[in-house]
Motif scaffolding. Structure first.
Motif, short mmCIF file in Angstrom:
data_model
loop_
_atom_site.label_atom_id
_atom_site.label_comp_id
_atom_site.label_asym_id
_atom_site.label_seq_id
_atom_site.Cartn_x
_atom_site.Cartn_y
_atom_site.Cartn_z
N VAL A 292 -77.78 -68.44 -6.49
CA VAL A 292 -78.09 -68.09 -5.13
C VAL A 292 -79.75 -67.99 -5.20
CG1 VAL A 292 -77.95 -66.50 -3.30
CG2 VAL A 292 -75.85 -67.16 -4.52
N PHE A 293 -80.25 -67.29 -6.41
CA PHE A 293 -81.74 -67.05 -6.46
C PHE A 293 -82.46 -68.46 -6.28
CE2 PHE A 293 -81.59 -62.36 -8.19
CZ PHE A 293 -82.75 -62.31 -7.21
N ARG A 294 -81.83 -69.57 -6.95
CA ARG A 294 -82.56 -70.76 -6.95
C ARG A 294 -82.26 -71.53 -5.59
NH1 ARG A 294 -79.67 -70.71 -12.04
NH2 ARG A 294 -81.02 -69.93 -14.02
N CYS B 66 -87.43 -59.10 1.41
CA CYS B 66 -87.44 -58.31 0.43
C CYS B 66 -89.07 -57.73 0.82
CB CYS B 66 -87.77 -59.07 -0.83
SG CYS B 66 -86.15 -59.39 -1.37
N ALA B 67 -90.28 -58.73 1.47
CA ALA B 67 -91.43 -58.22 1.70
C ALA B 67 -91.25 -57.00 2.77
CB ALA B 67 -92.03 -59.49 2.16
N LYS C 103 -93.18 -62.58 -7.41
CA LYS C 103 -93.20 -64.00 -7.55
C LYS C 103 -92.06 -64.74 -6.46
CE LYS C 103 -92.52 -67.75 -10.56
NZ LYS C 103 -92.12 -68.19 -12.17
N PHE C 104 -91.18 -63.84 -6.50
CA PHE C 104 -89.84 -64.28 -5.49
C PHE C 104 -90.37 -64.30 -3.99
CE2 PHE C 104 -86.25 -63.27 -2.64
CZ PHE C 104 -85.58 -64.41 -3.07
N GLU D 156 -84.30 -58.96 -9.84
CA GLU D 156 -85.76 -59.22 -9.83
C GLU D 156 -86.53 -57.83 -9.23
OE1 GLU D 156 -87.12 -61.38 -11.17
OE2 GLU D 156 -85.88 -63.20 -11.30
N HIS D 157 -87.49 -57.47 -10.08
CA HIS D 157 -88.43 -56.41 -9.79
C HIS D 157 -89.85 -56.40 -10.16
CE1 HIS D 157 -88.33 -54.28 -13.55
NE2 HIS D 157 -87.21 -54.94 -13.58
N GLY D 158 -90.57 -55.78 -9.58
CA GLY D 158 -92.17 -55.60 -10.23
C GLY D 158 -92.54 -57.01 -9.77
N THR D 159 -93.14 -57.66 -10.97
CA THR D 159 -94.02 -58.99 -10.83
C THR D 159 -92.73 -60.00 -10.62
OG1 THR D 159 -93.62 -59.49 -13.22
CG2 THR D 159 -95.60 -58.29 -12.37
#
Length: 278
Positions: free
Chosen positions: A208-210, A190-191, A252-253, A245-248
């Protein structure tokens, strides 16, 4: 004409990267699952190409539904599930598929012939991007696996920049990756994509996110914007509900994950042993 109905036994073929199997759906659908060296790669319904079995392909289908691309490049072919989906919904769209395994292409052409407007070429994803004219595509889908892992050279910021160059100004880049416990790879990917594109989001099932289980992350990116509200609704309302997940939330992710370069790139993590019953 291709197969009219599934047989009762799998069809096995030696290909460049090992062994491919087409496993019939015994539940009544005229469909097949492609497994390469034991790893499920694609699911194809010959009677209804818009039926998407795998949850990550459904995520990719949402972006097709919302943007109706007219020029699509698929990096990684498998059994051409998404290409068949696009061809059925957008029959005038031009599509190119790049698949490095010539034996797999021949196997799928023979057993599950693709739509006529889907052009398939043999080649490495980066080599195909190098040759692409700037602005050639509205959607580029990177879904490349060697077995169950994404090759290292297809995870770097240099690779993402090559994809960006081949996209139209308002085009969308989509990548499917796998990760599990810790999620260091997914965070770094993602980075890496955000180092190239201004607008980025990542989609996955909440567990999966967790990091509770190994699974797929779909990363979407654009220079001009993404249909976030519609995408969020479609993902949440899917038979396999997911989160966006997007933006802030994306910041955070990612946390402090570094951008991946050609010098630091590695294969994506291997899934846990026995994940697919093999």
């Amino acid at each position: 004409m291709g197969r009219q109905r599934p047989d009762t036994e799998a069809i096995t073929e030696s290909i460049d990267s090992g062994v491919a199997e087409l496993v019939p759906d015994l539940g009544g659908r005229n469909s097949w699952t492609l497994r390469v060296n034991g790893t499920p790669q694609s699911h194809v319904d010959l009677d209804d190409p818009t039926y998407l079995e795998f949850e990550y392909v459904r995520r990719l289908g949402h972006i097709v539904d919302l943007t109706a691309p007219s020029r699509v490049l698929h990096l990684g072919g498998g059994a051409l599930t998404l290409a068949r989906y696009v061809a059925d919904l957008l029959p005038r769209a031009s599509q190119q598929v790049a698949e490095i395994d010539a034996g797999l292409i021949a196997f799928i052409r023979r057993e599950l012939p693709p739509p006529a407007r889907v052009r398939i070429t043999t080649g490495d994803a980066r080599a195909v991007l190098v040759k692409a004219r700037p602005g050639s595509f509205d959607l580029i889908v990177s879904d490349c696996f060697a077995g169950a892992r994404t090759p290292a050279h297809l995870t770097s910021v240099e690779y993402v920049r090559q994809a960006s160059s081949a996209l139209a100004d308002d085009g969308i880049y989509a990548a499917n990756i796998g990760d599990g416990n810790g999620l260091q790879f997914a965070r770094a990917q993602c980075a890496t994509v955000r180092a190239v594109f201004e607008h980025v989001c990542v989609l996955a099932e909440p567990g999966v996110f967790r990091g509770r289980r190994f699974g797929n992350f779909v990363i979407l990116a654009s220079h001009t914007g993404l249909p976030m509200q519609q995408l969020t609704r479609a993902t949440a309302g899917d038979p396999f509900p997911g989160r966006v997940e997007h933006g802030t939330g994306l910041t955070k992710f990612i946390g402090g994950a570094p951008v991946t370069t050609d010098a630091t790139a590695t294969l994506s993590p291997a899934p846990p042993s026995g994940l697919w019953g093999t």
